[in-house]
Design a protein around this motif. Structure first.
Motif, PDB file in Angstrom:
ATOM      1  N   ILE A  27       6.253  -3.569  15.748  1.00 25.52           N
ATOM      2  CA  ILE A  27       6.152  -4.143  17.084  1.00 25.52           C
ATOM      3  C   ILE A  27       4.782  -4.815  17.148  1.00 25.52           C
ATOM      4  O   ILE A  27       3.808  -4.329  16.557  1.00 25.52           O
ATOM      5  CB  ILE A  27       6.333  -3.080  18.185  1.00 25.52           C
ATOM      6  N   LYS A  28       4.710  -5.934  17.823  1.00 28.33           N
ATOM      7  CA  LYS A  28       3.507  -6.774  17.806  1.00 28.33           C
ATOM      8  C   LYS A  28       2.908  -6.838  19.198  1.00 28.33           C
ATOM      9  O   LYS A  28       3.597  -7.161  20.169  1.00 28.33           O
ATOM     10  CB  LYS A  28       3.904  -8.176  17.327  1.00 28.33           C
ATOM     11  N   TYR A  29       1.622  -6.533  19.313  1.00 33.20           N
ATOM     12  CA  TYR A  29       0.898  -6.596  20.580  1.00 33.20           C
ATOM     13  C   TYR A  29      -0.120  -7.730  20.538  1.00 33.20           C
ATOM     14  O   TYR A  29      -0.733  -7.992  19.501  1.00 33.20           O
ATOM     15  CB  TYR A  29       0.176  -5.277  20.850  1.00 33.20           C
ATOM     16  N   GLU A  30      -0.306  -8.375  21.682  1.00 38.07           N
ATOM     17  CA  GLU A  30      -1.222  -9.521  21.772  1.00 38.07           C
ATOM     18  C   GLU A  30      -2.442  -9.160  22.610  1.00 38.07           C
ATOM     19  O   GLU A  30      -2.322  -8.570  23.693  1.00 38.07           O
ATOM     20  CB  GLU A  30      -0.495 -10.709  22.406  1.00 38.07           C
ATOM     21  N   ASP A  31      -3.599  -9.531  22.120  1.00 37.30           N
ATOM     22  CA  ASP A  31      -4.842  -9.343  22.864  1.00 37.30           C
ATOM     23  C   ASP A  31      -4.708 -10.018  24.233  1.00 37.30           C
ATOM     24  O   ASP A  31      -4.460 -11.226  24.314  1.00 37.30           O
ATOM     25  CB  ASP A  31      -5.991  -9.984  22.079  1.00 37.30           C
ATOM     26  N   PRO A  32      -4.858  -9.274  25.337  1.00 41.20           N
ATOM     27  CA  PRO A  32      -4.673  -9.879  26.669  1.00 41.20           C
ATOM     28  C   PRO A  32      -5.727 -10.922  27.023  1.00 41.20           C
ATOM     29  O   PRO A  32      -5.552 -11.677  27.967  1.00 41.20           O
ATOM     30  CB  PRO A  32      -4.747  -8.670  27.609  1.00 41.20           C
ATOM     31  N   ARG A  33      -6.799 -11.004  26.235  1.00 42.35           N
ATOM     32  CA  ARG A  33      -7.833 -12.022  26.488  1.00 42.35           C
ATOM     33  C   ARG A  33      -7.541 -13.331  25.772  1.00 42.35           C
ATOM     34  O   ARG A  33      -8.326 -14.281  25.863  1.00 42.35           O
ATOM     35  CB  ARG A  33      -9.196 -11.502  26.011  1.00 42.35           C
ATOM     36  N   HIS A  34      -6.423 -13.393  25.074  1.00 44.55           N
ATOM     37  CA  HIS A  34      -6.132 -14.498  24.169  1.00 44.55           C
ATOM     38  C   HIS A  34      -6.307 -15.861  24.826  1.00 44.55           C
ATOM     39  O   HIS A  34      -6.899 -16.779  24.247  1.00 44.55           O
ATOM     40  CB  HIS A  34      -4.696 -14.335  23.644  1.00 44.55           C
ATOM     41  N   ILE A  35      -5.777 -16.027  26.031  1.00 42.09           N
ATOM     42  CA  ILE A  35      -5.815 -17.341  26.686  1.00 42.09           C
ATOM     43  C   ILE A  35      -7.219 -17.763  27.093  1.00 42.09           C
ATOM     44  O   ILE A  35      -7.451 -18.931  27.426  1.00 42.09           O
ATOM     45  CB  ILE A  35      -4.894 -17.370  27.926  1.00 42.09           C
ATOM     46  N   MET A  36      -8.184 -16.838  27.048  1.00 45.29           N
ATOM     47  CA  MET A  36      -9.544 -17.153  27.477  1.00 45.29           C
ATOM     48  C   MET A  36     -10.504 -17.333  26.313  1.00 45.29           C
ATOM     49  O   MET A  36     -11.701 -17.506  26.511  1.00 45.29           O
ATOM     50  CB  MET A  36     -10.052 -16.066  28.427  1.00 45.29           C
ATOM     51  N   MET A  37     -10.001 -17.281  25.085  1.00 44.96           N
ATOM     52  CA  MET A  37     -10.893 -17.348  23.929  1.00 44.96           C
ATOM     53  C   MET A  37     -11.346 -18.769  23.630  1.00 44.96           C
ATOM     54  O   MET A  37     -12.334 -18.984  22.935  1.00 44.96           O
ATOM     55  CB  MET A  37     -10.213 -16.714  22.707  1.00 44.96           C
ATOM     56  N   MET A  38     -10.606 -19.768  24.098  1.00 46.54           N
ATOM     57  CA  MET A  38     -11.008 -21.164  24.034  1.00 46.54           C
ATOM     58  C   MET A  38     -11.464 -21.580  22.634  1.00 46.54           C
ATOM     59  O   MET A  38     -10.667 -21.661  21.726  1.00 46.54           O
ATOM     60  CB  MET A  38     -12.059 -21.449  25.108  1.00 46.54           C
ATOM     61  N   ALA A  39     -12.756 -21.810  22.426  1.00 49.70           N
ATOM     62  CA  ALA A  39     -13.246 -22.341  21.151  1.00 49.70           C
ATOM     63  C   ALA A  39     -13.638 -21.251  20.156  1.00 49.70           C
ATOM     64  O   ALA A  39     -14.307 -21.522  19.162  1.00 49.70           O
ATOM     65  CB  ALA A  39     -14.442 -23.265  21.402  1.00 49.70           C
ATOM     66  N   SER A  40     -13.204 -20.034  20.404  1.00 50.29           N
ATOM     67  CA  SER A  40     -13.570 -18.927  19.519  1.00 50.29           C
ATOM     68  C   SER A  40     -12.993 -19.119  18.115  1.00 50.29           C
ATOM     69  O   SER A  40     -11.820 -19.457  17.965  1.00 50.29           O
ATOM     70  CB  SER A  40     -13.046 -17.614  20.103  1.00 50.29           C
ATOM     71  N   PRO A  41     -13.787 -18.919  17.059  1.00 46.27           N
ATOM     72  CA  PRO A  41     -13.253 -18.984  15.692  1.00 46.27           C
ATOM     73  C   PRO A  41     -12.216 -17.879  15.455  1.00 46.27           C
ATOM     74  O   PRO A  41     -12.183 -16.884  16.174  1.00 46.27           O
ATOM     75  CB  PRO A  41     -14.489 -18.765  14.806  1.00 46.27           C
ATOM     76  N   ILE A  42     -11.398 -18.060  14.440  1.00 44.68           N
ATOM     77  CA  ILE A  42     -10.446 -17.008  14.086  1.00 44.68           C
ATOM     78  C   ILE A  42     -11.212 -15.809  13.533  1.00 44.68           C
ATOM     79  O   ILE A  42     -12.350 -15.941  13.064  1.00 44.68           O
ATOM     80  CB  ILE A  42      -9.403 -17.492  13.072  1.00 44.68           C
ATOM     81  N   ARG A  43     -10.590 -14.641  13.593  1.00 46.98           N
ATOM     82  CA  ARG A  43     -11.226 -13.433  13.066  1.00 46.98           C
ATOM     83  C   ARG A  43     -10.960 -13.294  11.566  1.00 46.98           C
ATOM     84  O   ARG A  43      -9.983 -13.828  11.038  1.00 46.98           O
ATOM     85  CB  ARG A  43     -10.662 -12.201  13.769  1.00 46.98           C
ATOM     86  N   LYS A  44     -11.797 -12.529  10.909  1.00 43.34           N
ATOM     87  CA  LYS A  44     -11.547 -12.180   9.511  1.00 43.34           C
ATOM     88  C   LYS A  44     -10.273 -11.345   9.426  1.00 43.34           C
ATOM     89  O   LYS A  44      -9.942 -10.585  10.335  1.00 43.34           O
ATOM     90  CB  LYS A  44     -12.724 -11.388   8.949  1.00 43.34           C
ATOM     91  N   LYS A  45      -9.535 -11.491   8.318  1.00 44.28           N
ATOM     92  CA  LYS A  45      -8.262 -10.792   8.174  1.00 44.28           C
ATOM     93  C   LYS A  45      -8.411  -9.280   8.236  1.00 44.28           C
ATOM     94  O   LYS A  45      -7.511  -8.573   8.680  1.00 44.28           O
ATOM     95  CB  LYS A  45      -7.592 -11.190   6.853  1.00 44.28           C
ATOM     96  N   ASP A  46      -9.545  -8.770   7.767  1.00 38.89           N
ATOM     97  CA  ASP A  46      -9.752  -7.326   7.726  1.00 38.89           C
ATOM     98  C   ASP A  46     -10.631  -6.839   8.877  1.00 38.89           C
ATOM     99  O   ASP A  46     -11.245  -5.773   8.792  1.00 38.89           O
ATOM    100  CB  ASP A  46     -10.369  -6.906   6.392  1.00 38.89           C
ATOM    101  N   CYS A  47     -10.681  -7.592   9.977  1.00 41.82           N
ATOM    102  CA  CYS A  47     -11.514  -7.172  11.109  1.00 41.82           C
ATOM    103  C   CYS A  47     -10.936  -5.915  11.758  1.00 41.82           C
ATOM    104  O   CYS A  47      -9.764  -5.562  11.555  1.00 41.82           O
ATOM    105  CB  CYS A  47     -11.655  -8.299  12.124  1.00 41.82           C
ATOM    106  N   ARG A  48     -11.739  -5.272  12.546  1.00 42.57           N
ATOM    107  CA  ARG A  48     -11.312  -4.046  13.218  1.00 42.57           C
ATOM    108  C   ARG A  48     -10.153  -4.339  14.176  1.00 42.57           C
ATOM    109  O   ARG A  48     -10.073  -5.422  14.755  1.00 42.57           O
ATOM    110  CB  ARG A  48     -12.474  -3.433  14.000  1.00 42.57           C
ATOM    111  N   ASP A  49      -9.284  -3.345  14.372  1.00 45.49           N
ATOM    112  CA  ASP A  49      -8.137  -3.515  15.265  1.00 45.49           C
ATOM    113  C   ASP A  49      -8.548  -4.012  16.645  1.00 45.49           C
ATOM    114  O   ASP A  49      -7.873  -4.838  17.247  1.00 45.49           O
ATOM    115  CB  ASP A  49      -7.375  -2.188  15.416  1.00 45.49           C
ATOM    116  N   GLU A  50      -9.664  -3.501  17.158  1.00 45.16           N
ATOM    117  CA  GLU A  50     -10.088  -3.851  18.507  1.00 45.16           C
ATOM    118  C   GLU A  50     -10.500  -5.315  18.632  1.00 45.16           C
ATOM    119  O   GLU A  50     -10.633  -5.837  19.753  1.00 45.16           O
ATOM    120  CB  GLU A  50     -11.253  -2.958  18.939  1.00 45.16           C
ATOM    121  N   LEU A  51     -10.673  -6.009  17.506  1.00 49.47           N
ATOM    122  CA  LEU A  51     -11.075  -7.415  17.519  1.00 49.47           C
ATOM    123  C   LEU A  51      -9.937  -8.361  17.148  1.00 49.47           C
ATOM    124  O   LEU A  51     -10.100  -9.580  17.233  1.00 49.47           O
ATOM    125  CB  LEU A  51     -12.246  -7.637  16.547  1.00 49.47           C
ATOM    126  N   LYS A  52      -8.803  -7.822  16.752  1.00 46.86           N
ATOM    127  CA  LYS A  52      -7.699  -8.668  16.305  1.00 46.86           C
ATOM    128  C   LYS A  52      -7.008  -9.339  17.482  1.00 46.86           C
ATOM    129  O   LYS A  52      -6.925  -8.782  18.575  1.00 46.86           O
ATOM    130  CB  LYS A  52      -6.693  -7.838  15.516  1.00 46.86           C
TER     131      LYS A  52
END
Length: 206
Positions: free
Chosen positions: A139-164
């Motif tokens: 099951i896939k969950y989406e960061d609720p802040r997603h729409i506000m990240m704007m120009a944020s770079p993508i995260r590293k593949k092995d980043c912590r769960d709280e940052l994905k």
């Protein structure tokens, strides 16, 4: 020295359904889901008319705990899990409480998918897993802040769960997952040949 902390945490509850009584026989629950689906002509018709893959009782049956004793027992166990989650979330419910709003069966066949969505007007939503063939577990969950990240770079593949941006969980049969109903989530495509069976539910504040 710099201090970095996490703010506005999103909680996800993951437990074995059997951690709270009454203990549910997984085979009996699976058999009940299949039998109800086979007899639910209105639900099958709704799924066909709306292009829903497989079967859901969401739009047709509102009385599963009355219809089948095992669903009545299931609700008792879920009540206890939700109470534990509410304690962790530190909700101040005042003189009210969270009560079951609705509960429904999902049978997702090979190739079936449930696209990204939330559960409006509810407080806690969740799913317990009845039959999970190999290749259908996430099951896939989406960061609720997603729409506000704007120009944020993508995260590293092995980043912590709280940052994905997206987090996947692979529950097993007999697991229960709970989350706050505003958390956007989806069921990726069932890649297995067998049906994926689960029971989902919402709790409201009253």
């Amino acid at each position: 020295m710099a201090e970095i902390s996490s703010l506005f945490v999103t909680r996800l509850y993951h437990a074995k359904l059997s951690e709270h009584e009454p203990v549910i026989d997984p085979q009996e629950l699976e058999d009940s889901c299949v039998a109800i689906a086979e007899d639910d002509d209105a639900g099958l018709e709704w799924c066909e008319q709306n292009g829903y893959p497989g079967y859901t009782s969401y739009a047709s049956l509102t009385d599963l705990p009355w219809r089948s004793p095992i669903f009545a027992d299931l609700v008792k166990a879920l009540d206890a899990h939700v109470a534990a989650f509410v304690e962790d979330l530190e909700f101040d419910l005042g003189d009210k409480k969270l009560v079951l709003e609705d509960i429904w069966i999902n049978i997702l066949p090979e190739g079936g998918i449930h696209t990204s969505h939330i559960h409006p007007h509810s407080v806690i939503s969740g799913t317990t897993y009845v039959y999970m063939p190999e290749g259908s577990k996430a099951i896939k969950y989406e960061d609720p802040r997603h729409i506000m990240m704007m120009a944020s770079p993508i995260r590293k593949k092995d980043c912590r769960d709280e940052l994905k941006t997206f987090v996947y969980r692979a529950p097993e049969v007999g697991d229960v997952l709970l989350w706050e109903s505003w958390l956007r989530h989806e069921v990726p495509m069932n890649m297995a040949e067998d049906d994926r069976i689960s029971v989902s539910f919402n709790y409201k504040w009253e």
